[in-house]
Enzyme design. Structure first.
Site, PDB file in Angstrom:
ATOM      1  N   GLU A  93      48.418 -79.738   5.612  1.00  0.00           N
ATOM      2  CA  GLU A  93      49.709 -79.637   6.310  1.00  0.00           C
ATOM      3  C   GLU A  93      49.910 -80.845   7.217  1.00  0.00           C
ATOM      4  O   GLU A  93      48.959 -81.306   7.863  1.00  0.00           O
ATOM      5  CB  GLU A  93      49.728 -78.352   7.152  1.00  0.00           C
ATOM      6  CG  GLU A  93      51.042 -78.074   7.847  1.00  0.00           C
ATOM      7  CD  GLU A  93      50.943 -76.883   8.790  1.00  0.00           C
ATOM      8  OE1 GLU A  93      49.867 -76.683   9.389  1.00  0.00           O
ATOM      9  OE2 GLU A  93      51.946 -76.156   8.922  1.00  0.00           O
ATOM     10  N   HIS A 133      50.567 -83.021  10.361  1.00  0.00           N
ATOM     11  CA  HIS A 133      50.249 -82.833  11.783  1.00  0.00           C
ATOM     12  C   HIS A 133      50.689 -84.047  12.586  1.00  0.00           C
ATOM     13  O   HIS A 133      49.913 -84.607  13.381  1.00  0.00           O
ATOM     14  CB  HIS A 133      48.762 -82.562  11.977  1.00  0.00           C
ATOM     15  CG  HIS A 133      48.368 -81.127  11.757  1.00  0.00           C
ATOM     16  ND1 HIS A 133      48.268 -80.567  10.509  1.00  0.00           N
ATOM     17  CD2 HIS A 133      48.091 -80.115  12.633  1.00  0.00           C
ATOM     18  CE1 HIS A 133      47.922 -79.290  10.619  1.00  0.00           C
ATOM     19  NE2 HIS A 133      47.813 -78.989  11.880  1.00  0.00           N
ATOM     20  N   ASP A 159      43.812 -78.487   9.762  1.00  0.00           N
ATOM     21  CA  ASP A 159      43.503 -77.052   9.693  1.00  0.00           C
ATOM     22  C   ASP A 159      42.258 -76.776   8.850  1.00  0.00           C
ATOM     23  O   ASP A 159      41.530 -75.817   9.104  1.00  0.00           O
ATOM     24  CB  ASP A 159      44.692 -76.284   9.108  1.00  0.00           C
ATOM     25  CG  ASP A 159      45.892 -76.321  10.036  1.00  0.00           C
ATOM     26  OD1 ASP A 159      45.759 -76.799  11.176  1.00  0.00           O
ATOM     27  OD2 ASP A 159      46.980 -75.880   9.613  1.00  0.00           O
ATOM     28  N   HIS A 182      44.681 -72.074   9.916  1.00  0.00           N
ATOM     29  CA  HIS A 182      46.105 -72.365   9.663  1.00  0.00           C
ATOM     30  C   HIS A 182      46.951 -71.191  10.148  1.00  0.00           C
ATOM     31  O   HIS A 182      46.756 -70.053   9.684  1.00  0.00           O
ATOM     32  CB  HIS A 182      46.304 -72.595   8.164  1.00  0.00           C
ATOM     33  CG  HIS A 182      47.702 -72.872   7.741  1.00  0.00           C
ATOM     34  ND1 HIS A 182      48.488 -73.847   8.317  1.00  0.00           N
ATOM     35  CD2 HIS A 182      48.470 -72.294   6.766  1.00  0.00           C
ATOM     36  CE1 HIS A 182      49.675 -73.875   7.720  1.00  0.00           C
ATOM     37  NE2 HIS A 182      49.682 -72.932   6.791  1.00  0.00           N
ATOM     38  N   GLU A 217      49.909 -69.964   9.697  1.00  0.00           N
ATOM     39  CA  GLU A 217      50.672 -69.130   8.782  1.00  0.00           C
ATOM     40  C   GLU A 217      49.795 -68.344   7.800  1.00  0.00           C
ATOM     41  O   GLU A 217      50.292 -67.470   7.093  1.00  0.00           O
ATOM     42  CB  GLU A 217      51.685 -69.993   8.011  1.00  0.00           C
ATOM     43  CG  GLU A 217      52.838 -70.517   8.862  1.00  0.00           C
ATOM     44  CD  GLU A 217      52.527 -71.830   9.563  1.00  0.00           C
ATOM     45  OE1 GLU A 217      51.324 -72.203   9.640  1.00  0.00           O
ATOM     46  OE2 GLU A 217      53.467 -72.510  10.014  1.00  0.00           O
ATOM     47  N   HIS A 236      50.916 -76.797  17.523  1.00  0.00           N
ATOM     48  CA  HIS A 236      50.767 -77.529  16.264  1.00  0.00           C
ATOM     49  C   HIS A 236      50.771 -79.023  16.546  1.00  0.00           C
ATOM     50  O   HIS A 236      51.782 -79.577  17.020  1.00  0.00           O
ATOM     51  CB  HIS A 236      51.911 -77.184  15.311  1.00  0.00           C
ATOM     52  CG  HIS A 236      51.802 -77.885  13.991  1.00  0.00           C
ATOM     53  ND1 HIS A 236      50.933 -77.469  13.000  1.00  0.00           N
ATOM     54  CD2 HIS A 236      52.422 -78.990  13.505  1.00  0.00           C
ATOM     55  CE1 HIS A 236      51.041 -78.275  11.969  1.00  0.00           C
ATOM     56  NE2 HIS A 236      51.929 -79.220  12.252  1.00  0.00           N
ATOM     57  N   GLU A 268      44.674 -79.182  19.201  1.00  0.00           N
ATOM     58  CA  GLU A 268      44.265 -79.719  17.904  1.00  0.00           C
ATOM     59  C   GLU A 268      43.914 -81.204  18.016  1.00  0.00           C
ATOM     60  O   GLU A 268      42.950 -81.674  17.374  1.00  0.00           O
ATOM     61  CB  GLU A 268      45.362 -79.505  16.864  1.00  0.00           C
ATOM     62  CG  GLU A 268      45.495 -78.041  16.431  1.00  0.00           C
ATOM     63  CD  GLU A 268      46.435 -77.849  15.257  1.00  0.00           C
ATOM     64  OE1 GLU A 268      46.186 -76.953  14.445  1.00  0.00           O
ATOM     65  OE2 GLU A 268      47.447 -78.595  15.170  1.00  0.00           O
TER      66      GLU A 268
END
Length: 266
Positions: free
Chosen positions: A29, A31, A40, A115, A117, A168, A173
């Site tokens: 994904e 970032h 992730d 992750h 989701e 996010h 992160e």
């Protein structure tokens, strides 16, 4: 810590009998412009490896492809590089994978999600497996790593914490990646001063307002030291929960085989 896939077929059943297996779930994904697509995935692997090391457990290879990125929690599909499957596909994949895993005589399965989701689909798949009786006799501890972060930790370390849905590519992160894989972090530190609200779906989406280049919140204050502290905090929380068995039925009556032998190889 041993990789389950390093064992032979003739070794695996005896090796994992009464033991703990840790499986990381990640995603590919976007970032933002400062972090790789693998955040992730790498974070799930890192947490899983540290937890497995603490518990003297086996690890499985990480699942790289996860659920669809959403605008309010991952920036959505407006940026190149995100690879995903639909929710019903992910549930089916996880359900079938978990069902085949339960054929092993392990005492406990720990699933570490990286992750945002993925979480509802992971829990749905686990509960479908449970409904079919495939988890009878196996203890399961599945969580997203951020779910184990205490509010006291975020209050102390991130005063303007926006909520995990908006973290996010933000300070947590970015800090974890600076600690674990600084070679993959660029010098840019884009921030977004209007993090999205949790639990809101928008259509159509003005991505220029909901993100800053795919970043949902602030990266200010990111550091390798903060990432190391966060990694240790989550690993300590996870291993304490497993060892103390809070809310779990088997932890006290069926402890990991390694623990009953004082860590001696059996």
């Amino acid at each position: 810590m041993t990789r389950l896939t390093d064992l032979t077929s003739s070794q695996v059943a005896d090796a994992v009998r009464g033991r703990t297996v840790v499986w990381p779930l990640g995603a590919i994904e976007q970032h933002g412009p400062h972090l790789p697509l693998s955040v992730d995935l790498l974070l799930a692997e890192a947490f899983a490896e540290e937890i497995a090391r603490e518990l003297d457990a086996f690890t499985l290879p990480a699942q790289a492809v996860g659920a669809r990125s959403l605008p309010q929690s991952g920036g959505g599909l407006f940026f190149p590089g995100t690879v995903h499957v639909a929710g019903d596909t992910l549930i089916r994949f996880l359900r079938e994978t978990l069902t085949s895993l339960t054929a092993l005589p392990m005492a406990r399965l720990v699933v570490v999600n990286g992750h945002y989701e993925n979480e509802p689909f992971l829990f749905e798949a686990l509960d479908q497996v449970r409904e079919h009786g495939k988890l009878d006799g196996t203890e399961v501890f599945a969580f997203s790593w951020w779910s184990l972060v205490q509010d006291t930790w975020t209050d102390a370390e991130i005063p303007a914490f926006p909520g995990w849905h908006a973290e996010h590519a933000g300070v947590t992160e970015t800090s974890l990646m600076l600690h674990l894989r600084p070679d993959l972090v660029t010098d840019e530190r884009p921030g977004h001063d209007r993090p999205p609200r949790a639990g809101v779906y928008l259509h159509p989406v003005d991505v220029e307002q909901t993100t800053n280049q795919g970043v949902l919140s602030s990266t200010s204050g990111s550091s390798a030291a903060l990432g190391e502290k966060l990694l240790r905090h989550v690993v300590d929380e996870a291993t304490t929960l497993v060892r103390e068995g809070k809310g779990l039925l088997f932890a006290q009556t069926r402890p990991d085989r390694r623990r009953t032998t004082g860590g001696k190889q059996t």
